[in-house]
Motif scaffolding. Structure first.
Motif, mmCIF file in Angstrom:
data_model
loop_
_atom_site.group_PDB
_atom_site.id
_atom_site.type_symbol
_atom_site.label_atom_id
_atom_site.label_comp_id
_atom_site.label_asym_id
_atom_site.label_seq_id
_atom_site.Cartn_x
_atom_site.Cartn_y
_atom_site.Cartn_z
ATOM 1 N N ARG A 49 27.384 5.015 22.645
ATOM 2 C CA ARG A 49 27.799 6.013 21.347
ATOM 3 C C ARG A 49 27.261 6.661 22.411
ATOM 4 N N THR A 51 26.734 11.259 23.516
ATOM 5 C CA THR A 51 27.043 11.886 24.732
ATOM 6 C C THR A 51 26.277 13.312 24.546
ATOM 7 N N HIS A 58 25.725 1.736 18.516
ATOM 8 C CA HIS A 58 26.163 2.264 16.797
ATOM 9 C C HIS A 58 26.936 0.650 16.752
ATOM 10 N N THR A 233 17.934 10.541 17.417
ATOM 11 C CA THR A 233 19.034 9.865 16.593
ATOM 12 C C THR A 233 18.984 8.248 16.425
ATOM 13 N N THR A 235 20.494 5.003 14.044
ATOM 14 C CA THR A 235 22.410 4.663 13.104
ATOM 15 C C THR A 235 21.186 3.401 12.232
ATOM 16 N N LYS A 251 37.156 9.186 7.267
ATOM 17 C CA LYS A 251 35.707 9.472 8.437
ATOM 18 C C LYS A 251 34.297 10.058 7.189
ATOM 19 N N GLU A 252 35.225 10.870 6.798
ATOM 20 C CA GLU A 252 34.686 12.282 5.829
ATOM 21 C C GLU A 252 33.798 11.594 4.592
ATOM 22 N N GLN A 255 31.083 9.451 5.301
ATOM 23 C CA GLN A 255 30.006 9.731 5.610
ATOM 24 C C GLN A 255 29.292 10.238 4.505
ATOM 25 N N ASP A 273 23.486 16.076 13.147
ATOM 26 C CA ASP A 273 24.398 16.430 13.473
ATOM 27 C C ASP A 273 25.078 14.847 13.793
ATOM 28 N N SER A 275 28.093 11.972 13.172
ATOM 29 C CA SER A 275 29.131 10.922 13.796
ATOM 30 C C SER A 275 29.284 9.669 13.334
ATOM 31 N N HIS A 277 31.365 6.107 12.865
ATOM 32 C CA HIS A 277 32.364 4.913 13.145
ATOM 33 C C HIS A 277 32.415 3.992 12.812
#
Ligand code: FAD
Length: 331
Positions: A49, A51, A58, A233, A235, A251-252, A255, A273, A275, A277
């Protein structure tokens, strides 16, 4: 009447490592191959992934090579610079205690990204991206393909290879062949919730990656520890059982649960930060490793990691060995 026919024109559905290995080997032996892939690029679950600010592998995190044919293949990837050995400082968290990992495995990663070996394998192949095959129909010994994005595909095929996860193959096989449907239906694939967390501040952590046991998280890894990557970052993969049991979470919510677990492991997630998946079909497969399925009388083959232990090596071998079986029929 069904009888084994010459194989000249093959459609491979799925440009993951299994489909690419199969297509390359077939093309090498003079068989014409078209690949259809629903995503925008190759490599399937071997993916990264990206950005503007960070990137993270990922899907697959690394791969190992034990079979001589795959070892040879990986050597060619190393020589081409599309893979490298990764030597992480590895830990294990078990029964609420950290310890060093004693694993001696040689671990490889794609370079600079996890999808790099897949991209390398596409060289010389004909691939149509953004093409989701939605229906297969066999008429007059030929396959007619339909896809969601355009009308019927006009080329007819002698042979179709499904190189996609079992549940997705199952949907395409409905009403077509009971042997193939039985095998796809008996494969048990599990989901994986993946969290990518970019930490702006220095973390006080003395390892690059860790196997986490008996928690809802099963793996954490600092992407910057891998060759040709930088940044901080991480994973984080949910365990197969927890991910499958919670596959329909938002997702929320997923997480929130993973952050709680990560915080308990000593990570301060406050300014991260994050994200998420969801991999609906990440791991698992058939209990018995049967390698692949070839049904030459109806011009159908199936391959993928789920035939062969559920990993990158198993996927590559499944596609490669299916192609070898088809070459024998062709001759
Ligand atoms: P895929 O990579 O799934 O390829 C199938 C392709 O088919 C995809 O590109 C998909 O878009 C396409 N497709 C599906 N349906 C259609 C359709 N109808 N029409 C057109 N295209 C279609 N393996 C390891 O060895 N080490 C690891 O550390 C590791 N960790 C993992 C972590 C996660 C989170 C996940 C998800 C996987 C992990 N794996 C790992 C497993 C590894 O990624 C897979 O075994 C391997 O990549 C599977 O390859 P494949 O070609 O069989 O399938």
């Amino acid at each position: 009447m069904n009888s084994t026919k010459a194989i000249n024109q093959v459609a491979v559905i799925g440009a993951g490592i299994a489909g690419l290995a199969c297509a390359r080997e077939l093309q090498l032996h003079g068989i014409s191959v078209d690949i259809f892939e629903k995503s925008r690029g190759p490599s399937g679950r071997m993916s990264t992934r990206r950005t503007q600010d960070w990137s993270a592998d990922h899907g697959a995190q690394y791969f190992t090579a034990r079979d001589p044919r795959f070892i040879e293949e990986v050597q060619s990837w190393l020589q081409a610079g599309t893979a490298a050995i990764w030597k992480p400082k590895l830990k294990v968290y078990e029964a609420k205690t950290w310890r060093e990992s004693h694993s001696q495995d040689i671990r490889y990663v794609g370079t600079p990204h996890m999808n790099s070996p897949g991209k390398y394998l596409t060289e010389g192949l004909t691939i149509q991206y953004g093409r989701t095959i939605s229906q297969l129909e066999r008429r007059d010994d030929q396959w007619h393909l339909q896809c969601s994005e355009v009308n019927e595909i006009t080329t007819l095929y002698d042979f179709v290879v499904l190189a996609i996860p079992a549940p997705q193959a199952s949907a395409l096989l409905e009403g077509l062949d009971s042997r193939a449907a039985d095998i796809t239906d008996s494969a048990q694939m599990k989901a994986c919730w993946t969290m990518m967390a970019n930490f702006p501040n220095h973390l006080n952590v003395d390892f690059d990656a860790a196997f986490i046991n008996q928690e809802i998280i099963s793996w954490i890894c600092q992407n910057g520890s891998k060759p040709m990557r930088q940044g901080s970052t991480w994973t984080i993969h949910g365990s197969p059982d927890w991910s499958q049991d919670n596959v329909e979470l938002s997702k929320e919510d997923a997480q929130e649960q993973m952050v709680q677990c990560l915080t308990a492991l000593g990570f301060n997630c406050k300014d991260a930060d994050i994200s998420m998946h969801r991999w609906r079909y990440a791991s698992g497969g058939l209990e018995n490793r049967v390698g692949f399925l070839s049904l030459p009388n109806i011009g159908l083959g199936l391959c993928g990691d789920w035939f062969n232990g559920g990993r990158v090596e198993g996927a590559w071998l499944s596609g490669f060995n299916l192609a070898l079986a088809l070459e024998q029929i062709k001759n």
